[in-house]
Design a protein around this motif. Sequence first.
Motif, PDB file in Angstrom:
ATOM      1  N   LEU A   3       0.814  -1.209   0.000  1.00 43.45           N
ATOM      2  CA  LEU A   3       0.000   0.000   0.000  1.00 43.45           C
ATOM      3  C   LEU A   3       0.852   1.264   0.000  1.00 43.45           C
ATOM      4  CD1 LEU A   3      -2.850   1.127  -0.008  1.00 43.45           C
ATOM      5  CD2 LEU A   3      -2.815   1.034   2.494  1.00 43.45           C
ATOM      6  N   LYS A   4       1.918   1.271   0.774  1.00 46.32           N
ATOM      7  CA  LYS A   4       2.779   2.464   0.820  1.00 46.32           C
ATOM      8  C   LYS A   4       3.432   2.714  -0.532  1.00 46.32           C
ATOM      9  CE  LYS A   4       6.324   4.812   3.420  1.00 46.32           C
ATOM     10  NZ  LYS A   4       7.141   4.806   4.628  1.00 46.32           N
ATOM     11  N   GLU A   5       3.896   1.647  -1.189  1.00 44.57           N
ATOM     12  CA  GLU A   5       4.505   1.801  -2.510  1.00 44.57           C
ATOM     13  C   GLU A   5       3.493   2.357  -3.508  1.00 44.57           C
ATOM     14  OE1 GLU A   5       5.782  -2.209  -3.016  1.00 44.57           O
ATOM     15  OE2 GLU A   5       7.772  -1.831  -2.219  1.00 44.57           O
ATOM     16  N   LEU A   6       2.264   1.840  -3.451  1.00 43.74           N
ATOM     17  CA  LEU A   6       1.204   2.322  -4.331  1.00 43.74           C
ATOM     18  C   LEU A   6       0.922   3.797  -4.069  1.00 43.74           C
ATOM     19  CD1 LEU A   6      -1.101   2.007  -6.384  1.00 43.74           C
ATOM     20  CD2 LEU A   6      -2.525   1.194  -4.492  1.00 43.74           C
ATOM     21  N   ARG A   7       0.767   4.134  -2.797  1.00 39.94           N
ATOM     22  CA  ARG A   7       0.473   5.521  -2.428  1.00 39.94           C
ATOM     23  C   ARG A   7       1.586   6.458  -2.884  1.00 39.94           C
ATOM     24  NH1 ARG A   7       2.063   8.526   1.614  1.00 39.94           N
ATOM     25  NH2 ARG A   7       2.875   6.836   2.888  1.00 39.94           N
ATOM     26  N   THR A   8       2.828   6.042  -2.696  1.00 40.49           N
ATOM     27  CA  THR A   8       3.974   6.847  -3.101  1.00 40.49           C
ATOM     28  C   THR A   8       4.017   7.003  -4.618  1.00 40.49           C
ATOM     29  OG1 THR A   8       5.201   6.116  -1.152  1.00 40.49           O
ATOM     30  CG2 THR A   8       6.488   7.049  -2.947  1.00 40.49           C
ATOM     31  N   GLN A  14      -1.071  10.052   3.017  1.00 38.47           N
ATOM     32  CA  GLN A  14      -1.979   9.102   3.664  1.00 38.47           C
ATOM     33  C   GLN A  14      -3.374   9.697   3.760  1.00 38.47           C
ATOM     34  OE1 GLN A  14      -0.140   8.037   7.412  1.00 38.47           O
ATOM     35  NE2 GLN A  14       1.030   6.393   6.461  1.00 38.47           N
ATOM     36  N   ALA A  15      -3.458  10.967   4.084  1.00 39.22           N
ATOM     37  CA  ALA A  15      -4.760  11.631   4.222  1.00 39.22           C
ATOM     38  C   ALA A  15      -5.507  11.677   2.893  1.00 39.22           C
ATOM     39  CB  ALA A  15      -4.575  13.041   4.778  1.00 39.22           C
ATOM     40  N   ALA A  16      -4.805  11.976   1.810  1.00 40.05           N
ATOM     41  CA  ALA A  16      -5.445  12.055   0.495  1.00 40.05           C
ATOM     42  C   ALA A  16      -5.935  10.684   0.039  1.00 40.05           C
ATOM     43  CB  ALA A  16      -4.484  12.634  -0.529  1.00 40.05           C
ATOM     44  N   LEU A  17      -5.123   9.662   0.242  1.00 39.09           N
ATOM     45  CA  LEU A  17      -5.527   8.308  -0.121  1.00 39.09           C
ATOM     46  C   LEU A  17      -6.720   7.874   0.708  1.00 39.09           C
ATOM     47  CD1 LEU A  17      -5.090   5.712  -1.744  1.00 39.09           C
ATOM     48  CD2 LEU A  17      -3.500   4.973   0.051  1.00 39.09           C
ATOM     49  N   ALA A  18      -6.663   8.150   2.002  1.00 41.68           N
ATOM     50  CA  ALA A  18      -7.758   7.776   2.900  1.00 41.68           C
ATOM     51  C   ALA A  18      -9.067   8.425   2.465  1.00 41.68           C
ATOM     52  CB  ALA A  18      -7.415   8.179   4.332  1.00 41.68           C
ATOM     53  N   LYS A  19      -9.004   9.696   2.115  1.00 43.98           N
ATOM     54  CA  LYS A  19     -10.203  10.415   1.692  1.00 43.98           C
ATOM     55  C   LYS A  19     -10.797   9.784   0.434  1.00 43.98           C
ATOM     56  CE  LYS A  19     -11.968  15.005   0.614  1.00 43.98           C
ATOM     57  NZ  LYS A  19     -11.645  16.424   0.485  1.00 43.98           N
ATOM     58  N   SER A  25      -7.101   8.366   7.808  1.00 44.73           N
ATOM     59  CA  SER A  25      -5.654   8.292   7.589  1.00 44.73           C
ATOM     60  C   SER A  25      -5.009   7.353   8.608  1.00 44.73           C
ATOM     61  CB  SER A  25      -5.011   9.678   7.630  1.00 44.73           C
ATOM     62  OG  SER A  25      -5.288  10.324   8.841  1.00 44.73           O
ATOM     63  N   LYS A  26      -5.626   7.214   9.765  1.00 44.96           N
ATOM     64  CA  LYS A  26      -5.136   6.265  10.776  1.00 44.96           C
ATOM     65  C   LYS A  26      -5.197   4.841  10.219  1.00 44.96           C
ATOM     66  CE  LYS A  26      -4.025   5.027  15.052  1.00 44.96           C
ATOM     67  NZ  LYS A  26      -2.750   5.346  15.648  1.00 44.96           N
ATOM     68  N   THR A  27      -6.267   4.515   9.498  1.00 40.56           N
ATOM     69  CA  THR A  27      -6.396   3.189   8.887  1.00 40.56           C
ATOM     70  C   THR A  27      -5.265   2.946   7.900  1.00 40.56           C
ATOM     71  OG1 THR A  27      -8.788   3.146   9.154  1.00 40.56           O
ATOM     72  CG2 THR A  27      -7.875   1.721   7.442  1.00 40.56           C
ATOM     73  N   ILE A  28      -4.983   3.928   7.060  1.00 37.63           N
ATOM     74  CA  ILE A  28      -3.890   3.802   6.091  1.00 37.63           C
ATOM     75  C   ILE A  28      -2.565   3.609   6.820  1.00 37.63           C
ATOM     76  CG2 ILE A  28      -2.627   4.928   4.213  1.00 37.63           C
ATOM     77  CD1 ILE A  28      -5.520   4.053   3.469  1.00 37.63           C
ATOM     78  N   SER A  29      -2.343   4.394   7.857  1.00 40.27           N
ATOM     79  CA  SER A  29      -1.114   4.293   8.643  1.00 40.27           C
ATOM     80  C   SER A  29      -0.956   2.906   9.269  1.00 40.27           C
ATOM     81  CB  SER A  29      -1.103   5.362   9.734  1.00 40.27           C
ATOM     82  OG  SER A  29       0.025   5.216  10.557  1.00 40.27           O
ATOM     83  N   LEU A  38      -5.038  -5.506   5.507  1.00 40.60           N
ATOM     84  CA  LEU A  38      -5.803  -4.907   4.428  1.00 40.60           C
ATOM     85  C   LEU A  38      -6.982  -5.828   4.140  1.00 40.60           C
ATOM     86  CD1 LEU A  38      -6.012  -2.737   2.216  1.00 40.60           C
ATOM     87  CD2 LEU A  38      -4.575  -4.188   0.798  1.00 40.60           C
ATOM     88  N   SER A  39      -8.177  -5.348   4.371  1.00 41.93           N
ATOM     89  CA  SER A  39      -9.357  -6.181   4.164  1.00 41.93           C
ATOM     90  C   SER A  39      -9.579  -6.426   2.682  1.00 41.93           C
ATOM     91  CB  SER A  39     -10.594  -5.510   4.763  1.00 41.93           C
ATOM     92  OG  SER A  39     -10.936  -4.358   4.003  1.00 41.93           O
ATOM     93  N   ASP A  40     -10.292  -7.504   2.386  1.00 42.17           N
ATOM     94  CA  ASP A  40     -10.625  -7.794   0.997  1.00 42.17           C
ATOM     95  C   ASP A  40     -11.475  -6.671   0.413  1.00 42.17           C
ATOM     96  OD1 ASP A  40      -9.233 -10.192   1.066  1.00 42.17           O
ATOM     97  OD2 ASP A  40     -11.005 -11.378   1.575  1.00 42.17           O
ATOM     98  N   LYS A  41     -12.367  -6.109   1.234  1.00 40.50           N
ATOM     99  CA  LYS A  41     -13.233  -5.022   0.779  1.00 40.50           C
ATOM    100  C   LYS A  41     -12.411  -3.789   0.398  1.00 40.50           C
ATOM    101  CE  LYS A  41     -17.170  -2.223   2.272  1.00 40.50           C
ATOM    102  NZ  LYS A  41     -18.135  -1.984   3.337  1.00 40.50           N
ATOM    103  N   LEU A  42     -11.451  -3.407   1.238  1.00 41.08           N
ATOM    104  CA  LEU A  42     -10.622  -2.243   0.948  1.00 41.08           C
ATOM    105  C   LEU A  42      -9.702  -2.520  -0.238  1.00 41.08           C
ATOM    106  CD1 LEU A  42      -9.913   0.647   1.576  1.00 41.08           C
ATOM    107  CD2 LEU A  42      -8.335  -0.168   3.336  1.00 41.08           C
ATOM    108  N   SER A  43      -9.184  -3.728  -0.320  1.00 39.77           N
ATOM    109  CA  SER A  43      -8.352  -4.105  -1.459  1.00 39.77           C
ATOM    110  C   SER A  43      -9.137  -3.985  -2.762  1.00 39.77           C
ATOM    111  CB  SER A  43      -7.840  -5.535  -1.280  1.00 39.77           C
ATOM    112  OG  SER A  43      -7.051  -5.912  -2.379  1.00 39.77           O
ATOM    113  N   ALA A  44     -10.375  -4.441  -2.751  1.00 41.78           N
ATOM    114  CA  ALA A  44     -11.231  -4.333  -3.935  1.00 41.78           C
ATOM    115  C   ALA A  44     -11.489  -2.873  -4.285  1.00 41.78           C
ATOM    116  CB  ALA A  44     -12.544  -5.074  -3.699  1.00 41.78           C
ATOM    117  N   LYS A  45     -11.699  -2.042  -3.260  1.00 39.29           N
ATOM    118  CA  LYS A  45     -11.935  -0.612  -3.487  1.00 39.29           C
ATOM    119  C   LYS A  45     -10.704   0.044  -4.114  1.00 39.29           C
ATOM    120  CE  LYS A  45     -14.078   3.384  -2.862  1.00 39.29           C
ATOM    121  NZ  LYS A  45     -15.288   3.767  -3.551  1.00 39.29           N
ATOM    122  N   ILE A  46      -9.533  -0.311  -3.630  1.00 34.72           N
ATOM    123  CA  ILE A  46      -8.286   0.235  -4.177  1.00 34.72           C
ATOM    124  C   ILE A  46      -8.159  -0.149  -5.644  1.00 34.72           C
ATOM    125  CG2 ILE A  46      -5.763   0.060  -4.099  1.00 34.72           C
ATOM    126  CD1 ILE A  46      -6.142  -0.235  -0.983  1.00 34.72           C
TER     127      ILE A  46
END
Length: 66
Positions: A3-8, A14-19, A25-29, A38-46
């Motif tokens: 996730l960090k590599e993707l975000r970078t 973190q805040a922008a990705l979370a939004k 942003s705490k979840t991303i952190s 990383l939940s399957d639901k969040l992975s699918a959303k990404i």
Amino acid sequence: MNLKELRTQLNLTQAALAKELGVTSKTISLIESGKMKLSDKLSAKINEVYGGAEKLRSEERRVGKE
């Protein structure tokens, strides 16, 4: 890719990705630090938001299952 590599790569904070994903942003952190899986639901959303080409490592989704 984790996730960090993707975000970078996307040049997002973190805040922008979370939004964009509808989480805090705490979840991303916590996911990036390995303290939350990383939940399957969040992975699918990404994959939905960033066009399925971005695959996150399965190890990151398994954190905490041991």
